[in-house]
Design a protein around this motif. Structure first.
Motif, short mmCIF file in Angstrom:
data_model
loop_
_atom_site.label_atom_id
_atom_site.label_comp_id
_atom_site.label_asym_id
_atom_site.label_seq_id
_atom_site.Cartn_x
_atom_site.Cartn_y
_atom_site.Cartn_z
N PRO A 1 0.79 -1.23 0.00
CA PRO A 1 0.00 0.00 0.00
C PRO A 1 0.82 1.28 0.00
N THR A 2 1.94 1.31 0.73
CA THR A 2 2.74 2.52 0.74
C THR A 2 3.43 2.77 -0.60
N SER A 3 3.48 1.77 -1.48
CA SER A 3 4.05 1.96 -2.82
C SER A 3 2.99 2.33 -3.84
N HIS A 4 1.82 1.66 -3.80
CA HIS A 4 0.78 2.03 -4.78
C HIS A 4 -0.02 3.25 -4.34
N GLY A 5 0.10 3.66 -3.08
CA GLY A 5 -0.50 4.90 -2.64
C GLY A 5 -1.85 4.79 -1.98
N VAL A 6 -2.53 3.65 -2.15
CA VAL A 6 -3.86 3.47 -1.55
C VAL A 6 -3.64 2.85 -0.17
N ARG B 1 -5.17 3.70 2.61
CA ARG B 1 -6.42 3.65 3.37
C ARG B 1 -7.57 3.73 2.39
N ASN B 2 -8.79 3.55 2.88
CA ASN B 2 -9.97 3.70 2.03
C ASN B 2 -10.12 5.14 1.55
N VAL C 1 -1.21 3.80 12.67
CA VAL C 1 -0.12 3.60 11.71
C VAL C 1 0.75 2.51 12.30
N GLY C 2 0.58 1.31 11.81
CA GLY C 2 1.23 0.16 12.41
C GLY C 2 1.92 -0.72 11.40
N ARG C 3 2.78 -1.57 11.89
CA ARG C 3 3.44 -2.58 11.08
C ARG C 3 3.50 -3.86 11.92
N ALA C 4 3.44 -4.99 11.25
CA ALA C 4 3.53 -6.27 11.95
C ALA C 4 4.31 -7.26 11.11
N LEU C 5 4.98 -8.15 11.81
CA LEU C 5 5.69 -9.26 11.17
C LEU C 5 5.05 -10.54 11.66
N ARG C 6 4.64 -11.36 10.72
CA ARG C 6 4.09 -12.67 11.06
C ARG C 6 5.08 -13.72 10.59
N TRP D 1 -5.11 8.46 9.74
CA TRP D 1 -5.82 8.73 8.49
C TRP D 1 -4.93 9.42 7.47
N ASP D 2 -4.11 10.35 7.93
CA ASP D 2 -3.33 11.17 7.01
C ASP D 2 -1.91 10.68 6.77
N ASP D 3 -1.39 9.84 7.65
CA ASP D 3 -0.01 9.38 7.52
C ASP D 3 0.02 7.93 7.06
#
Length: 425
Positions: free
Chosen positions: A66-71, A73-74, A339-344, A360-362
């Motif tokens: 998502p951080t690469s294609h830009g979408v 969030r909804n 704004v979170g990240r997780a490793l599974r 929402w904004d970041d």
């Protein structure tokens, strides 16, 4: 017609992995899915890369995080200049089609989607926000010209029949069809899970997954309807597969799961298995049968489809084909709730959040803190958060480095991750 196989994506919305018999659900909800897994590749440990609708959908269309294609969030429209599955299949000689829910245009446009915002699909019968242009027995989709088409009967049945009509018509080229359902997502306007008539009652007292049974949420009210929707989706799958035939490559997956308000104030947007783990099967000509070894992310599925069809994969796509096996870990990005990240990994779930970031904004942050650590071997329902346990310091250090590497590999800048506020060193 070429000798390339037809390709079908059967895409559900908000479906937990453990609704299927393959994953131990005892209610017999998914005999067709289970049979498909038996004759194909059971992607047993499959995870969304972002547990909310639009980001996950955009990743499946573009092969990017998502951080690469830009979408991220909804409500953010998909960049029309990006390489997409539809464009890759079209370049490979395929007729491309999209039927159902899109959710990759602006949220103030629930119905028709402008042609330039359709990611390159040739045939179009869809609605941007199907949950707002339809109800359980009222379905409206929009064609290539933006004209509305209404359908009788249950919504999933209507979409399934539209897909069968597309697949069985005469054509000179093979097809790539992306069939996108709303089920078993809730009906937003009234926060309900509208199963077909009589289906909710079948499962109102049905099996309850361990995470739900242990936590407060609204699952006692909604689980029966949710299961009824899953059951009907599987019936539609049976009809669609019969029309497609066994010479078609079929991918079945979902955008994210559902935790029924047990982890936050709504249904997903968390790092827990209920949010991020989804049922996934790939079957068809050239696909090895059996359980896929390792973990698989949504960003792995677009290159898998192209690989299975014998088409080139864009070099900028970070995922790897499932046909070569899974990975030892997957990265999950989280938005809107945090704004979170997780490793599974195969054993651990390690989560971080950015307390100063705006969810929402970041889209990302350069500073996170540890918020969760679950040992999935001993705690599969993620009820015992070990992030403040001094005995896990070495484990957290290893997972922290792995997560930082995955974040950087996804295209983000390498951030810092600190200890949870108030935790012991």
């Amino acid at each position: 017609m070429t000798d390339r196989p037809n390709v079908l994506v059967f895409f559900t919305d908000q479906q937990r992995w453990d609704t299927t018999g393959v994953h131990g659900n005892p209610l017999g909800l998914t005999p067709h899915f289970d049979a498909l897994a038996g004759r194909g590749a059971d992607v047993h440990h499959s995870f969304t890369c972002q547990p909310v609708c639009a980001p996950a959908r955009a990743s499946l269309q573009t092969g990017l995080y998502p951080t690469s294609h830009g979408v991220y969030r909804n409500g953010i429209p998909l960049d029309p200049a990006l390489p997409t599955l539809a464009r890759q299949f079209a370049a490979g000689g395929y007729e491309t089609g999209y039927i159902g829910k899109w959710h990759l245009h602006t949220d103030d446009c629930p119905g028709p989607v402008p042609p330039e915002r359709r990611a390159g699909y040739d045939y179009w019968l869809a609605a941007n926000l199907l949950e707002f242009t339809s109800d359980a027995y009222e379905t409206t989709l929009y064609d290539n010209d933006g004209e509305p088409h209404t359908f009788d009967g249950y919504r999933a049945d209507a979409l399934g029949q539209a897909a069968i009509d597309f697949m069985t018509r005469d054509r000179e080229k093979p097809y790539f069809l992306f069939l996108s359902f709303l089920e078993p997502h809730h009906q937003n306007q009234r926060d309900d899970y509208p199963a077909p008539e009589g289906y909710r009652e079948r499962y109102d007292d049905g099996w309850v997954p361990g995470d739900l049974a242990a936590l407060e949420g609204n699952w006692p009210e909604h689980l029966g309807g949710y299961y009824g929707m899953v059951r009907r989706i599987d019936e539609v799958l049976g009809r669609v597969l019969a029309a497609a035939g066994q010479d078609t490559i079929v991918l079945y997956t979902s955008d994210h799961g559902c935790h029924f308000r047990t982890r936050n104030r709504e249904y997903k947007r968390s790092c827990h298995e209920a949010s991020i783990r989804v049922p996934t099967v790939l079957a068809g000509p050239g696909v090895p049968t059996g359980r896929v070894d390792g973990l698989v992310s949504h960003v792995d599925l677009p290159p898998t489809l192209l690989d299975a069809a014998g088409l080139p994969v864009p070099p900028e796509w970070p995922g790897r084909s499932v046909l070569t096996g899974g990975s030892d870990d997957v990265l999950v990005q989280i938005s809107e709730s945090e704004v979170g990240r997780a490793l599974r990994t195969r054993r651990w779930k390690y989560g971080v959040t950015a307390p100063e970031a705006d969810a929402w904004d970041d889209s990302a942050s350069l500073s996170y803190v540890e918020t969760s650590l679950y040992d999935l071997d001993t705690d599969p329902h993620e009820l015992d958060n070990l992030v403040e346990d001094p005995a896990t310091e070495a484990v957290r250090a290893e997972l922290r480095d792995r997560l930082l590497d995955r974040i950087e590999e996804s295209g983000e800048k390498r951030p810092e991750i600190g200890p949870r506020a108030g935790s012991r060193p």
